[in-house]
Design a protein around this motif. Sequence first.
Motif, short mmCIF file in Angstrom:
data_model
loop_
_atom_site.label_atom_id
_atom_site.label_comp_id
_atom_site.label_asym_id
_atom_site.label_seq_id
_atom_site.Cartn_x
_atom_site.Cartn_y
_atom_site.Cartn_z
N LEU A 1 -11.95 0.39 -2.34
CA LEU A 1 -12.29 0.90 -1.01
C LEU A 1 -13.47 0.13 -0.41
N GLY A 2 -14.43 -0.24 -1.28
CA GLY A 2 -15.56 -1.02 -0.80
C GLY A 2 -15.14 -2.40 -0.32
N THR A 3 -14.21 -3.03 -1.03
CA THR A 3 -13.72 -4.34 -0.61
C THR A 3 -12.98 -4.25 0.72
N ILE A 4 -12.15 -3.20 0.88
CA ILE A 4 -11.42 -3.03 2.14
C ILE A 4 -12.39 -2.83 3.30
N ALA A 5 -13.42 -2.00 3.10
CA ALA A 5 -14.38 -1.75 4.16
C ALA A 5 -15.15 -3.02 4.51
N THR A 6 -15.52 -3.81 3.48
CA THR A 6 -16.25 -5.05 3.73
C THR A 6 -15.40 -6.06 4.48
N ALA A 7 -14.13 -6.18 4.10
CA ALA A 7 -13.24 -7.13 4.78
C ALA A 7 -13.04 -6.74 6.24
N ARG A 8 -12.89 -5.44 6.50
CA ARG A 8 -12.72 -5.01 7.89
C ARG A 8 -13.99 -5.22 8.71
N MET A 9 -15.14 -5.03 8.09
CA MET A 9 -16.40 -5.28 8.79
C MET A 9 -16.54 -6.76 9.10
N ALA B 1 4.34 -6.64 4.82
CA ALA B 1 5.58 -7.23 5.32
C ALA B 1 5.29 -8.53 6.08
N ARG B 2 4.22 -8.54 6.87
CA ARG B 2 3.89 -9.76 7.61
C ARG B 2 3.46 -10.88 6.67
N GLU B 3 2.78 -10.51 5.59
CA GLU B 3 2.40 -11.52 4.61
C GLU B 3 3.64 -12.16 3.98
N ARG B 4 4.66 -11.35 3.75
CA ARG B 4 5.91 -11.86 3.17
C ARG B 4 6.88 -12.35 4.24
N GLU B 5 6.49 -12.27 5.51
CA GLU B 5 7.33 -12.67 6.65
C GLU B 5 8.64 -11.89 6.66
N VAL B 6 8.53 -10.60 6.40
CA VAL B 6 9.68 -9.69 6.40
C VAL B 6 9.56 -8.78 7.62
N THR B 7 10.64 -8.63 8.36
CA THR B 7 10.66 -7.78 9.55
C THR B 7 11.19 -6.39 9.20
N LEU B 8 10.46 -5.37 9.63
CA LEU B 8 10.86 -3.99 9.38
C LEU B 8 11.45 -3.39 10.65
N ILE B 9 12.64 -2.79 10.52
CA ILE B 9 13.35 -2.25 11.67
C ILE B 9 13.71 -0.80 11.40
N GLN B 10 13.33 0.09 12.31
CA GLN B 10 13.68 1.50 12.20
C GLN B 10 14.80 1.83 13.17
N ARG B 11 15.84 2.49 12.66
CA ARG B 11 16.98 2.87 13.49
C ARG B 11 17.26 4.36 13.27
N GLY C 1 -7.26 -15.45 5.70
CA GLY C 1 -7.89 -15.02 4.46
C GLY C 1 -8.21 -13.54 4.46
N LEU C 2 -8.74 -13.05 5.58
CA LEU C 2 -9.06 -11.62 5.67
C LEU C 2 -7.80 -10.76 5.60
N VAL C 3 -6.73 -11.23 6.26
CA VAL C 3 -5.47 -10.49 6.21
C VAL C 3 -4.94 -10.43 4.77
N ALA C 4 -5.05 -11.56 4.07
CA ALA C 4 -4.58 -11.59 2.68
C ALA C 4 -5.41 -10.66 1.80
N ILE C 5 -6.73 -10.65 2.01
CA ILE C 5 -7.60 -9.77 1.22
C ILE C 5 -7.27 -8.31 1.48
N LEU C 6 -7.12 -7.97 2.76
CA LEU C 6 -6.80 -6.58 3.10
C LEU C 6 -5.46 -6.16 2.53
N SER D 1 -10.76 -16.70 14.89
CA SER D 1 -9.76 -17.18 15.85
C SER D 1 -8.37 -16.82 15.37
N PRO D 2 -7.46 -16.46 16.30
CA PRO D 2 -6.10 -16.08 15.89
C PRO D 2 -5.42 -17.22 15.14
N GLY D 3 -4.86 -16.88 13.97
CA GLY D 3 -4.14 -17.87 13.18
C GLY D 3 -5.02 -18.80 12.39
N GLY D 4 -6.34 -18.62 12.49
CA GLY D 4 -7.24 -19.50 11.76
C GLY D 4 -7.32 -19.15 10.29
#
Length: 357
Positions: free
Chosen positions: A147-155, A224-234, A171-176, A163-166
């Motif tokens: 929980l501490g790592t998640i809070a630190t990464a979000r901060m 899912a975004r990390e694995r490039e998988v699209t989620l669809i609800q029907r 790295g932060l997305v992967a950590i989270l 920058s978007p896509g940088g």
Amino acid sequence: MSSPGPAGETGRLRRLARSPGPPWALTGLILLLELATPPHIVFGYLYVIPLLIGAPQRKRRDALAFLALCCGLTLVNLVVPVPDPDWRAVLVDRLLVCLALTVTTFLCLHNRHLLRQQVDLEVRLAQADLRRDMIATLAHDLKTPVLGTIATARMMELEASPSPGGLLERGLVAILASQERSLRLIEDLLRLFRADQEGLRLQPESCDLGRLAAEAIEAVGPIAREREVTLIQRQPTGPGRLTLAGDAGGLRRLLENLLLNAINHSLRGERVWVDLQRQQGQAVVTVSDRGQGFPEASLPHLFERFYQSDPEQRGSGLGLYLSRQITEAHGGRIRASNLPAGGASIEVRLPIEEPPG
């Protein structure tokens, strides 16, 4: 085949005497009583006393050898020290004594086997308690740093304004995503521990299954975004919502586990579908993917604790087990199958609240 000589027989008797067995002095005393009395007076039933003494520690082979010795001494008294001319009348009594000794010996062996099973069961139960305590302690201790790592990464994400896509953003997305996955595993372990100790406790309320599915998709979205998988609800577009009386947290966890299982079995660029339907007073939730599917031999075992159909895939083997626990606690059924066109699906059927007429 030649019979053993006197030296071999003496060695066998010495080994028998050294093994945990009956007191030989008592056995000799009973033999003397047999020999000192007429054959029609039977003291052989007293051999049951040395048979019982030390029986739990005696090996099976030694117990059977001593049984044979006692039966032999009981019968030999018909001819030793003096042959009994009316031995046929006494033979039945002595055979009954031999039968009683045999039954006693086998009952002792059976009781020893049951005692060993009881000890083994107690050891396994103690080991299971130790494992559960260790899992609960480790899960509790690991949850705080995660929980501490998640809070630190979000901060850092808020303060650094990457920058978007940088590189920093990725790295932060992967950590989270990694820490969210660890947090789910820890929560699954804690839920499993509580379910084993107290049973799965539900807090029923009126739940909108479509909304819970959307929340589950949002929760596992980073993975899912990390694995490039699209989620669809029907789900049906007609009037009325799929509502049921259930535990919202448990049902959300059920949907998240099914989605994570499908994501982990999907290739990059694939899609995962969450289909919601109403069929004959039941809500039917189907999560399907286009991965490699499950091995046929693993289908009957998918929902067992710690079972993994493919050890090389991600996962702990707890997700589907907890999914079954949550489903059955809500009075539903869950099953998995492979799709003819490739991939797999997991179907959950839950009783729903029918809309008022």
